[in-house]
Design a protein around this motif. Sequence first.
Motif, short mmCIF file in Angstrom:
data_model
loop_
_atom_site.label_atom_id
_atom_site.label_comp_id
_atom_site.label_asym_id
_atom_site.label_seq_id
_atom_site.Cartn_x
_atom_site.Cartn_y
_atom_site.Cartn_z
N VAL A 107 0.84 -1.20 0.00
CA VAL A 107 0.00 0.00 0.00
C VAL A 107 0.87 1.24 0.00
CG1 VAL A 107 -1.65 1.35 1.35
CG2 VAL A 107 -2.00 -1.10 1.07
N ALA A 108 1.92 1.25 0.80
CA ALA A 108 2.81 2.40 0.87
C ALA A 108 3.45 2.67 -0.49
CB ALA A 108 3.87 2.17 1.93
N ALA A 109 3.92 1.62 -1.16
CA ALA A 109 4.55 1.78 -2.47
C ALA A 109 3.56 2.31 -3.50
CB ALA A 109 5.14 0.45 -2.93
N ALA A 110 2.33 1.78 -3.48
CA ALA A 110 1.31 2.22 -4.44
C ALA A 110 0.93 3.68 -4.20
CB ALA A 110 0.09 1.32 -4.33
N MET A 111 0.85 4.05 -2.93
CA MET A 111 0.51 5.44 -2.60
C MET A 111 1.61 6.39 -3.05
SD MET A 111 -1.06 6.90 1.02
CE MET A 111 -0.74 5.30 1.69
N LEU A 112 2.84 6.03 -2.75
CA LEU A 112 3.97 6.88 -3.14
C LEU A 112 4.09 6.97 -4.66
CD1 LEU A 112 6.74 5.89 -0.58
CD2 LEU A 112 5.77 8.17 -0.94
N ASP A 113 3.82 5.88 -5.35
CA ASP A 113 3.88 5.87 -6.80
C ASP A 113 2.96 6.93 -7.39
OD1 ASP A 113 4.60 4.60 -9.42
OD2 ASP A 113 2.43 4.20 -9.45
N ARG A 114 1.76 7.06 -6.85
CA ARG A 114 0.79 8.03 -7.35
C ARG A 114 1.11 9.44 -6.88
NH1 ARG A 114 -0.81 3.22 -7.44
NH2 ARG A 114 -2.52 2.40 -8.72
N LEU A 115 1.54 9.57 -5.63
CA LEU A 115 1.85 10.90 -5.11
C LEU A 115 3.06 11.52 -5.79
CD1 LEU A 115 1.32 10.35 -1.27
CD2 LEU A 115 0.01 11.93 -2.71
N LEU A 116 4.07 10.70 -6.05
CA LEU A 116 5.34 11.22 -6.56
C LEU A 116 5.40 11.31 -8.07
CD1 LEU A 116 7.83 9.36 -4.19
CD2 LEU A 116 7.02 11.72 -4.01
N HIS A 117 4.39 10.75 -8.77
CA HIS A 117 4.41 10.80 -10.23
C HIS A 117 4.54 12.23 -10.73
CE1 HIS A 117 2.20 9.93 -14.28
NE2 HIS A 117 3.46 10.20 -14.44
N ARG A 118 3.75 13.11 -10.14
CA ARG A 118 3.88 14.55 -10.40
C ARG A 118 3.88 15.24 -9.04
NH1 ARG A 118 -1.07 15.36 -14.70
NH2 ARG A 118 -0.24 14.12 -16.44
N ALA A 119 5.05 15.60 -8.59
CA ALA A 119 5.09 16.15 -7.23
C ALA A 119 6.32 17.03 -7.01
CB ALA A 119 5.09 15.03 -6.20
N ALA A 120 6.14 17.98 -6.09
CA ALA A 120 7.25 18.75 -5.55
C ALA A 120 7.44 18.26 -4.12
CB ALA A 120 6.94 20.24 -5.56
N VAL A 121 8.63 17.76 -3.82
CA VAL A 121 8.92 17.28 -2.47
C VAL A 121 9.74 18.36 -1.76
CG1 VAL A 121 10.03 15.50 -1.07
CG2 VAL A 121 8.90 14.88 -3.24
N VAL A 122 9.17 18.89 -0.69
CA VAL A 122 9.82 19.96 0.08
C VAL A 122 10.33 19.36 1.38
CG1 VAL A 122 9.55 22.25 1.10
CG2 VAL A 122 8.20 21.61 -0.93
N GLY A 123 11.61 19.07 1.43
CA GLY A 123 12.21 18.57 2.65
C GLY A 123 12.64 19.71 3.53
N ILE A 124 12.25 19.69 4.79
CA ILE A 124 12.59 20.76 5.73
C ILE A 124 13.40 20.17 6.86
CG2 ILE A 124 11.71 22.65 7.15
CD1 ILE A 124 9.07 22.45 5.63
#
Length: 268
Positions: free
Chosen positions: A225-242
């Motif tokens: 589930v985690a991999a499937a969720m990340l696959d969809r979230l990260l397909h088009r995403a800006a990751v802001v690491g703070i």
Amino acid sequence: MSDTMPMSEARRYQQLRGHLSYLKLNDAAEALPRVLDQARAERMTLTTALEKLLEIEVEATEARKLSSRLRFACLPEPWTLNDFDFAAQPGVDEKLIRDLATLRFLDNASNVLLVGPPGVGKTMLAVVLARSAVDAGHRVYFTTAAELAAKCHKAALEDRWSSIMRFFAGPRLLVIDELGYLPLPGDGASALFQVINQRYLKSSTILTTNVGIADWAGAFGDATVAAAMLDRLLHRAAVVGIDGPSYRLRSHQSHSDNLRKGVTGRAG
């Protein structure tokens, strides 16, 4: 408005107010006497007076729509971009945040992931971007991951699964706050995945989490589930690491310092 208005003009005025009210242009109807007096005093053209009257109605309508969008959005605070102190949080890429605040990411249904430890300003930035979207006329909804899971669980028990999925699929921007702070119920990860899947490539999601992306499998207890969720979230995403100092603690410290100075000043 002048008391010496001819009867025919008075009748015409009443008819005009009646027409405005019938068309539900109530703010224009209320402003009509003031605009007519201003038009006479300033010798406005008919076009100018009419534009000014309709401008009042448009502004009132926009204010009502904004108020309605804000009520629906359920933002926890009225923060805007001007409220965020970038100098206090050097771990935030200011240029990236200002670019995201243009809302271009909504145009291609991209997502934003705000990742970092507690207190660094993730929720505030999520609210800032959400408020920008509300002000721009978009439908926005803010929730925590725990609240989303609870609503989905309740809907499943009440045989309202389809309706709750439609609800979370509806907003142009969905903000899911505090993922990883509280353990999700047994079916929480599955519910979250289905919400993300409903929105995939259609609408944008902002997600704040204290769990590093590499640790999602362990956090959710289900690597698939985690991999499937990340696959969809990260397909088009800006990751802001703070990865900076606690924005929240600095804010509290500044507030305490101001109070202390105030007390000291009065004592002196």
